[in-house]
Design an enzyme around this catalytic site. Structure first.
Site, PDB file in Angstrom:
ATOM      1  N   SER A 108      62.358  52.046-115.194  1.00 13.76           N
ATOM      2  CA  SER A 108      61.934  50.651-115.128  1.00 13.76           C
ATOM      3  C   SER A 108      63.132  49.801-114.757  1.00 13.76           C
ATOM      4  O   SER A 108      64.209  49.932-115.355  1.00 13.76           O
ATOM      5  CB  SER A 108      61.360  50.198-116.469  1.00 13.76           C
ATOM      6  OG  SER A 108      60.959  48.852-116.425  1.00 13.76           O
ATOM      7  N   HIS A 112      67.697  40.200-111.716  1.00 15.54           N
ATOM      8  CA  HIS A 112      67.774  38.748-111.552  1.00 15.54           C
ATOM      9  C   HIS A 112      69.105  38.439-110.868  1.00 15.54           C
ATOM     10  O   HIS A 112      70.174  38.762-111.386  1.00 15.54           O
ATOM     11  CB  HIS A 112      67.688  38.045-112.910  1.00 15.54           C
ATOM     12  CG  HIS A 112      66.390  38.281-113.613  1.00 15.54           C
ATOM     13  ND1 HIS A 112      65.219  37.701-113.210  1.00 15.54           N
ATOM     14  CD2 HIS A 112      66.092  39.049-114.699  1.00 15.54           C
ATOM     15  CE1 HIS A 112      64.236  38.082-114.009  1.00 15.54           C
ATOM     16  NE2 HIS A 112      64.743  38.899-114.918  1.00 15.54           N
ATOM     17  N   HIS A 122      61.367  43.794-109.121  1.00 17.54           N
ATOM     18  CA  HIS A 122      60.952  44.709-110.177  1.00 17.54           C
ATOM     19  C   HIS A 122      60.518  46.024-109.541  1.00 17.54           C
ATOM     20  O   HIS A 122      59.963  46.039-108.442  1.00 17.54           O
ATOM     21  CB  HIS A 122      59.774  44.115-110.969  1.00 17.54           C
ATOM     22  CG  HIS A 122      58.824  45.152-111.508  1.00 17.54           C
ATOM     23  ND1 HIS A 122      57.690  45.544-110.804  1.00 17.54           N
ATOM     24  CD2 HIS A 122      58.846  45.894-112.638  1.00 17.54           C
ATOM     25  CE1 HIS A 122      57.052  46.468-111.500  1.00 17.54           C
ATOM     26  NE2 HIS A 122      57.738  46.701-112.608  1.00 17.54           N
ATOM     27  N   ASN A 124      59.045  50.101-111.049  1.00 19.44           N
ATOM     28  CA  ASN A 124      58.955  51.170-112.037  1.00 19.44           C
ATOM     29  C   ASN A 124      58.058  52.282-111.520  1.00 19.44           C
ATOM     30  O   ASN A 124      57.147  52.042-110.721  1.00 19.44           O
ATOM     31  CB  ASN A 124      58.476  50.656-113.402  1.00 19.44           C
ATOM     32  CG  ASN A 124      56.983  50.411-113.444  1.00 19.44           C
ATOM     33  OD1 ASN A 124      56.198  51.319-113.675  1.00 19.44           O
ATOM     34  ND2 ASN A 124      56.574  49.172-113.204  1.00 19.44           N
ATOM     35  N   THR A 125      58.364  53.487-111.941  1.00 16.71           N
ATOM     36  CA  THR A 125      57.486  54.630-111.705  1.00 16.71           C
ATOM     37  C   THR A 125      57.460  55.446-112.989  1.00 16.71           C
ATOM     38  O   THR A 125      58.467  55.529-113.707  1.00 16.71           O
ATOM     39  CB  THR A 125      57.964  55.510-110.540  1.00 16.71           C
ATOM     40  OG1 THR A 125      59.305  55.942-110.781  1.00 16.71           O
ATOM     41  CG2 THR A 125      57.912  54.762-109.216  1.00 16.71           C
ATOM     42  N   ARG A 126      56.327  56.066-113.270  1.00 18.56           N
ATOM     43  CA  ARG A 126      56.191  56.763-114.544  1.00 18.56           C
ATOM     44  C   ARG A 126      55.127  57.854-114.461  1.00 18.56           C
ATOM     45  O   ARG A 126      54.241  57.828-113.608  1.00 18.56           O
ATOM     46  CB  ARG A 126      55.810  55.783-115.650  1.00 18.56           C
ATOM     47  CG  ARG A 126      54.498  55.061-115.374  1.00 18.56           C
ATOM     48  CD  ARG A 126      54.216  53.953-116.378  1.00 18.56           C
ATOM     49  NE  ARG A 126      53.005  53.228-116.034  1.00 18.56           N
ATOM     50  CZ  ARG A 126      52.963  52.218-115.174  1.00 18.56           C
ATOM     51  NH1 ARG A 126      54.066  51.810-114.573  1.00 18.56           N
ATOM     52  NH2 ARG A 126      51.822  51.605-114.906  1.00 18.56           N
ATOM     53  N   HIS A 156      57.477  44.574 -97.484  1.00 19.88           N
ATOM     54  CA  HIS A 156      56.141  45.146 -97.373  1.00 19.88           C
ATOM     55  C   HIS A 156      56.074  46.234 -96.300  1.00 19.88           C
ATOM     56  O   HIS A 156      55.389  47.252 -96.491  1.00 19.88           O
ATOM     57  CB  HIS A 156      55.119  44.046 -97.089  1.00 19.88           C
ATOM     58  CG  HIS A 156      54.682  43.314 -98.314  1.00 19.88           C
ATOM     59  ND1 HIS A 156      53.669  43.751 -99.128  1.00 19.88           N
ATOM     60  CD2 HIS A 156      55.150  42.165 -98.886  1.00 19.88           C
ATOM     61  CE1 HIS A 156      53.510  42.920-100.135  1.00 19.88           C
ATOM     62  NE2 HIS A 156      54.402  41.935-100.012  1.00 19.88           N
ATOM     63  N   HIS A 186      47.230  31.624-116.278  1.00 23.55           N
ATOM     64  CA  HIS A 186      47.356  30.277-116.831  1.00 23.55           C
ATOM     65  C   HIS A 186      48.130  29.332-115.907  1.00 23.55           C
ATOM     66  O   HIS A 186      48.104  28.118-116.097  1.00 23.55           O
ATOM     67  CB  HIS A 186      47.993  30.317-118.237  1.00 23.55           C
ATOM     68  CG  HIS A 186      49.411  30.797-118.259  1.00 23.55           C
ATOM     69  ND1 HIS A 186      49.737  32.122-118.396  1.00 23.55           N
ATOM     70  CD2 HIS A 186      50.588  30.125-118.185  1.00 23.55           C
ATOM     71  CE1 HIS A 186      51.062  32.249-118.415  1.00 23.55           C
ATOM     72  NE2 HIS A 186      51.588  31.050-118.282  1.00 23.55           N
TER      73      HIS A 186
END
Length: 286
Positions: A108, A112, A122, A124-126, A156, A186
């Protein structure tokens, strides 16, 4: 026995990817603006509260290029809580409510950047295993506070190229999933310019699904490093910095309220500092 070997293979590869990214980021620091000392990662071991494995937490702070970046690796096991089992059952994971045992490993990463023109990112692979099922998940998304169309296109395009050999519809499907997942209801807006996201990937062919997951991990540095290198020495103003800090507030809101990995890590007793390393070092709200 076969699944044990596959789990060990996946965990070792995630660890190796972590090592390569850490080295690449420290190399980028050495090429960055020389007003500050070149940053280095601080590394410490992490452990689950119940003794069920752990990992490595690697964080660099106050570097030339990275104001804060974390690259974590873990391999953990134990028993899922009732709420975690219910959430997975709601996603269609078979047999999850009959046997609470699990194993998971992954990498992960959240970066910044110091320069507001350089995009946060960001990845991550799992791999996740239960006695009844296994699956892969992960993805990567770009989070610029000051967007450049050419940077978004490069990011992309690199991901699209990585996805193509593994499934004709993978990029389009997982891009749409990222647009839906990395959305802040939100605020009624996305947290960035997207990328790809996938979860519960089990086609029945472990080797093929692992190969795709490796392709996502391998694509990260080619997708991101050229953008960071191009922007890290660009002039910026205090107004640019203000925009960056407000945008980081959006990132913090998303990770604390919606992020699936944050919820899972805290609910299963993993090291809280490691789980929350994704939060920015500074942010503001208007």
């Amino acid at each position: 026995m076969q699944m044990q070997l596959e789990r060990e293979t996946a965990a070792a590869w995630f660890r190796e990817l972590r090592d390569r990214i850490v080295a690449a980021f420290e190399g980028l620091e050495d090429r960055g603006p020389d007003q500050l000392p070149s940053g280095r990662f601080e590394v410490r071991e992490t452990r689950r509260a119940d003794g069920g494995g752990g990992g490595l937490m690697s964080v660099m702070r106050d570097g030339r290029v990275f104001e804060k970046v974390g690259v974590n690796w873990s391999a953990v096991h134990g028993e899922l809580s009732a709420s975690a089992r219910s959430a997975m059952a709601a996603r269609g994971v078979p047999g999850i409510e009959d046997d609470p045992r699990f194993w998971a490993s992954g990498i992960s990463l959240v970066a910044h950047m110091r320069n507001p023109h350089a995009p946060a990112v960001h990845m991550n692979t799992r791999m996740f295993w239960t006695p009844a099922a296994w699956w892969f998940g992960g993805g990567t998304d770009l989070n610029p506070c000051l967007e450049y169309a050419e940077d978004t296109a490069h990011f992309h395009d690199t991901l699209k190229t990585a996805c193509a050999p593994h499934g004709a519809d993978y990029y389009d499907r997982f891009k749409d999933w990222a647009d839906e997942y990395f959305y802040i209801p939100h605020r009624q807006r996305a947290r960035g310019v997207g990328g790809i996201f996938y979860d519960d990937l089990n086609t029945g062919d472990w080797q093929a699904d692992f190969a795709f997951t490796k392709a996502v991990g391998e694509a990260f540095l080619p997708a991101f490093l050229p953008l960071a290198e191009a922007r890290m020495k660009q002039d910026w103003t205090e107004a640019d910095r203000d925009v960056q800090l407000v945008h980081r507030g959006l990132y913090a809101e998303y990770n604390l309220v919606y992020d699936r990995g944050t919820k899972f890590g805290l609910a299963t007793g993993h090291d809280a500092d490691a789980v929350l390393m994704s939060l920015p070092p500074l942010a503001k709200w208007v």
